[in-house]
Design a protein around this motif. Structure first.
Motif, PDB file in Angstrom:
ATOM      1  N   LYS A  13       3.845   5.798  -5.515  1.00 34.97           N
ATOM      2  CA  LYS A  13       4.036   6.121  -6.990  1.00 34.97           C
ATOM      3  C   LYS A  13       2.982   7.083  -7.339  1.00 34.97           C
ATOM      4  N   ILE A  14       1.831   6.842  -6.874  1.00 34.19           N
ATOM      5  CA  ILE A  14       0.519   7.744  -7.228  1.00 34.19           C
ATOM      6  C   ILE A  14       0.433   9.041  -6.679  1.00 34.19           C
ATOM      7  N   GLY A  15       1.246   9.420  -5.704  1.00 34.62           N
ATOM      8  CA  GLY A  15       1.173  10.476  -4.843  1.00 34.62           C
ATOM      9  C   GLY A  15       1.448  11.974  -5.679  1.00 34.62           C
ATOM     10  N   GLY A  16       2.409  11.695  -6.683  1.00 26.75           N
ATOM     11  CA  GLY A  16       2.620  12.974  -7.553  1.00 26.75           C
ATOM     12  C   GLY A  16       3.679  14.052  -6.526  1.00 26.75           C
ATOM     13  N   LYS A  17       3.246  15.005  -6.407  1.00 22.75           N
ATOM     14  CA  LYS A  17       4.015  15.996  -5.592  1.00 22.75           C
ATOM     15  C   LYS A  17       4.053  15.670  -3.953  1.00 22.75           C
ATOM     16  N   VAL A  18       2.890  15.060  -3.710  1.00 20.70           N
ATOM     17  CA  VAL A  18       2.711  14.786  -2.321  1.00 20.70           C
ATOM     18  C   VAL A  18       3.375  13.457  -1.814  1.00 20.70           C
ATOM     19  N   VAL A  19       4.396  13.493  -1.336  1.00 15.47           N
ATOM     20  CA  VAL A  19       5.400  12.140  -0.717  1.00 15.47           C
ATOM     21  C   VAL A  19       4.764  11.881   0.687  1.00 15.47           C
ATOM     22  N   LEU A  20       4.252  10.618   0.518  1.00 15.20           N
ATOM     23  CA  LEU A  20       3.901   9.708   1.714  1.00 15.20           C
ATOM     24  C   LEU A  20       4.967   9.031   2.092  1.00 15.20           C
ATOM     25  N   PRO A  21       5.471   9.210   3.398  1.00 13.46           N
ATOM     26  CA  PRO A  21       6.686   8.388   3.873  1.00 13.46           C
ATOM     27  C   PRO A  21       6.386   7.170   4.016  1.00 13.46           C
ATOM     28  N   PRO A  22       7.165   6.006   3.763  1.00 10.23           N
ATOM     29  CA  PRO A  22       6.690   4.655   4.009  1.00 10.23           C
ATOM     30  C   PRO A  22       6.809   4.197   5.457  1.00 10.23           C
ATOM     31  N   ASP A  23       6.287   3.197   5.804  1.00  9.61           N
ATOM     32  CA  ASP A  23       6.163   2.433   6.741  1.00  9.61           C
ATOM     33  C   ASP A  23       5.913   3.229   8.070  1.00  9.61           C
ATOM     34  N   THR A  24       5.000   4.513   7.994  1.00  9.07           N
ATOM     35  CA  THR A  24       4.904   5.444   9.002  1.00  9.07           C
ATOM     36  C   THR A  24       3.464   5.471   9.289  1.00  9.07           C
ATOM     37  N   GLY A  25       3.134   5.633  10.393  1.00 14.81           N
ATOM     38  CA  GLY A  25       1.666   5.711  10.806  1.00 14.81           C
ATOM     39  C   GLY A  25       1.413   7.176  11.367  1.00 14.81           C
ATOM     40  N   ASP A  26       0.327   7.213  12.229  1.00 10.92           N
ATOM     41  CA  ASP A  26       0.068   8.639  12.729  1.00 10.92           C
ATOM     42  C   ASP A  26       1.027   9.075  13.785  1.00 10.92           C
ATOM     43  N   PHE A  79       0.950  -1.218   0.079  1.00 13.79           N
ATOM     44  CA  PHE A  79       0.186   0.118   0.014  1.00 13.79           C
ATOM     45  C   PHE A  79       0.923   1.271   0.038  1.00 13.79           C
ATOM     46  N   TYR A  80       1.861   1.308   0.927  1.00 15.89           N
ATOM     47  CA  TYR A  80       2.665   2.417   0.880  1.00 15.89           C
ATOM     48  C   TYR A  80       3.459   2.549  -0.401  1.00 15.89           C
ATOM     49  N   LYS A  81       3.997   1.428  -0.919  1.00 14.34           N
ATOM     50  CA  LYS A  81       4.573   1.392  -2.269  1.00 14.34           C
ATOM     51  C   LYS A  81       3.753   2.277  -3.284  1.00 14.34           C
ATOM     52  N   LEU A  82       2.569   1.678  -3.210  1.00  8.35           N
ATOM     53  CA  LEU A  82       1.555   2.305  -4.454  1.00  8.35           C
ATOM     54  C   LEU A  82       1.149   3.672  -4.179  1.00  8.35           C
ATOM     55  N   MET A  83       1.079   4.183  -2.829  1.00 10.50           N
ATOM     56  CA  MET A  83       0.723   5.555  -2.601  1.00 10.50           C
ATOM     57  C   MET A  83       1.821   6.493  -2.942  1.00 10.50           C
ATOM     58  N   PHE A 118      -9.825   1.513   3.952  1.00 11.73           N
ATOM     59  CA  PHE A 118      -8.809   2.466   4.324  1.00 11.73           C
ATOM     60  C   PHE A 118      -8.045   2.880   3.396  1.00 11.73           C
ATOM     61  N   ALA A 119      -7.689   1.885   2.468  1.00 15.17           N
ATOM     62  CA  ALA A 119      -6.725   1.919   1.461  1.00 15.17           C
ATOM     63  C   ALA A 119      -7.517   2.624   0.339  1.00 15.17           C
ATOM     64  N   LEU A 120      -8.782   2.277  -0.046  1.00 14.74           N
ATOM     65  CA  LEU A 120      -9.498   3.154  -0.873  1.00 14.74           C
ATOM     66  C   LEU A 120      -9.684   4.726  -0.569  1.00 14.74           C
ATOM     67  N   GLU A 121      -9.898   4.681   0.826  1.00  7.62           N
ATOM     68  CA  GLU A 121     -10.106   6.209   1.271  1.00  7.62           C
ATOM     69  C   GLU A 121      -8.789   6.853   0.879  1.00  7.62           C
ATOM     70  N   GLY A 122      -7.662   6.155   1.254  1.00 12.89           N
ATOM     71  CA  GLY A 122      -6.473   6.737   1.096  1.00 12.89           C
ATOM     72  C   GLY A 122      -6.392   7.367  -0.554  1.00 12.89           C
ATOM     73  N   ILE A 123      -6.602   6.166  -1.286  1.00 15.52           N
ATOM     74  CA  ILE A 123      -6.207   6.609  -2.841  1.00 15.52           C
ATOM     75  C   ILE A 123      -7.262   7.402  -3.350  1.00 15.52           C
ATOM     76  N   THR A 124      -8.382   7.358  -2.787  1.00 16.86           N
ATOM     77  CA  THR A 124      -9.537   8.326  -3.577  1.00 16.86           C
ATOM     78  C   THR A 124      -9.234   9.877  -2.968  1.00 16.86           C
ATOM     79  N   SER A 125      -8.820  10.054  -1.719  1.00 15.85           N
ATOM     80  CA  SER A 125      -8.557  11.262  -1.192  1.00 15.85           C
ATOM     81  C   SER A 125      -7.092  11.769  -1.635  1.00 15.85           C
ATOM     82  N   PHE A 126      -6.299  11.059  -2.195  1.00 11.63           N
ATOM     83  CA  PHE A 126      -4.977  11.381  -2.280  1.00 11.63           C
ATOM     84  C   PHE A 126      -4.814  11.596  -3.846  1.00 11.63           C
TER      85      PHE A 126
END
Ligand code: UDP
Ligand code: MG
Length: 318
Positions: free
Chosen positions: A150-163, A144-148, A221-229
């Motif tokens: 790739k598709i995040g563009g300018k917004v970079v999601l750090p891997p293996d990081t929670g809240d 999931f983090y890998k995918l995010m 949760f992943a769906l939420e992540g992708i669609t809001s991202f």
């Protein structure tokens, strides 16, 4: 002279955590007192069905560092965190942490130390090891983090990081401006930007209670992540359509060629069925994708409050 507000606020979303909260609070208190600055902790009871609220209330009577919010029902972790962040009175910054001790409170020392040293706005805790989690959960989380990324563009999601992280007051104020209902907090943390730094830690197993996230809810949760991202899935239809059109042009050419050379004996029922079923599937799928976004637009346009509060008790720090 004493400040009017605490330096640090700790936000703890709690859903059915009665088993762990007393232990959690002891450990948190020990850690926060080591820092030697004023602090408060905001427990957000997210509509727990067990004794969580009464335990928090009892603790709050004994410890003036405690503030608590009781939401009117279960709103989910993302909203519970938001409610807590809205009520953080801190001057310097805020720490978000889970109640189940999977995020060891001792790491907060490292978070604050890094913040003091590097003067960044966000210090996030990055998992080195996920103890007590199945390989399937680890693998899906990793994918999931890998995918995010790739598709995040300018917004970079750090891997293996929670809240689990520290936010400066400036970053917190920025975050509080984002009031969307479909809240994927990790995406929002990434969206606000600001200088950030990672601190490595080992994620511990839960010490009691159980995780409220099943694979089905993780999928949602992943769906939420992708669609809001990103709106990338909406574009997928265009490209799938393009590929199919090109392919059918090519295949059409073959059929014409064959008819001209070999005449036209009627066959091709299986290929016809395949094409019809395939296209039907693709169309339904893309309609589903559009539906996902449409539903979210519908929910956002209602402009409801993010949460409702039944009870609020402020800390007596400051
Ligand atoms: N949580 C919450 N509301 C919910 C579900 C969870 O506030 O609807 C809280 C929970 O009490 C915990 C944190 O969110 O402090 C993480 O939850 P959990 O441990 O179930 O998630 P996991 O660690 O398995 O991702
Ligand atoms: Mg947990």
């Amino acid at each position: 002279m004493e400040a009017l507000k605490p330096d640090y606020s700790v936000i703890v979303p709690c859903y059915n955590e009665s088993e762990v909260i007393p232990v959690f609070h002891e450990r948190l208190k020990a850690v926060m007192n080591q820092i030697g600055r004023s602090w408060e902790v905001v427990y957000v009871n997210d509509g727990s069905k067990d004794q969580t609220l009464s335990i928090i209330k009892t603790l709050a009577k004994q410890d003036q560092h405690i503030a608590f919010l009781n939401l009117s029902r279960n709103f989910g972790k993302e909203i519970a965190m938001t409610a807590g962040l809205d009520h953080a009175r801190c001057i310097e910054g805020v720490i978000i942490i889970d109640a189940d001790l999977q995020d060891p409170p001792e790491v907060i020392l490292k978070l604050i130390e890094t913040w003091n040293e590097k003067k960044v706005d966000i210090v996030y805790a990055m998992r080195r090891e996920r103890l007590g989690e199945s390989w399937l959960k680890r693998a899906t989380a990793h994918g999931f983090y890998k995918l995010m990324q790739k598709i995040g563009g300018k917004v970079v999601l750090p891997p293996d990081t929670g809240d689990f992280r520290f936010l400066s007051r400036r970053a917190l104020n920025a975050l509080l401006q984002l009031r969307e209902h479909h809240r994927f907090m990790k995406g929002l943390f990434a969206w606000i930007g600001f200088p950030s730094e990672a601190v490595l830690y080992d994620r511990a197993p839960r010490i009691g209670g159980k995780s409220s996230f099943s694979y089905w809810s993780l999928w949602n949760f992943a769906l939420e992540g992708i669609t809001s991202f990103t709106v990338l899935p909406l574009r997928m239809a265009t490209y799938i359509g393009l590929v199919v059109a090109l392919f059918s042009l090519f295949y059409g050419g073959i059929i014409i060629f064959r008819t001209l050379v070999y005449g036209n004996p009627v066959h091709g029922y299986p290929s016809l069925m395949t094409v019809i079923l395939f296209l039907g599937g693709v169309q339904l799928m893309t309609m589903g994708v559009i539906g996902e976004y449409l539903g979210r637009i519908f929910n956002e346009t209602k402009q409801r409050p993010l949460y409702l509060i039944e009870d609020y008790h402020t800390s007596e720090i400051g």
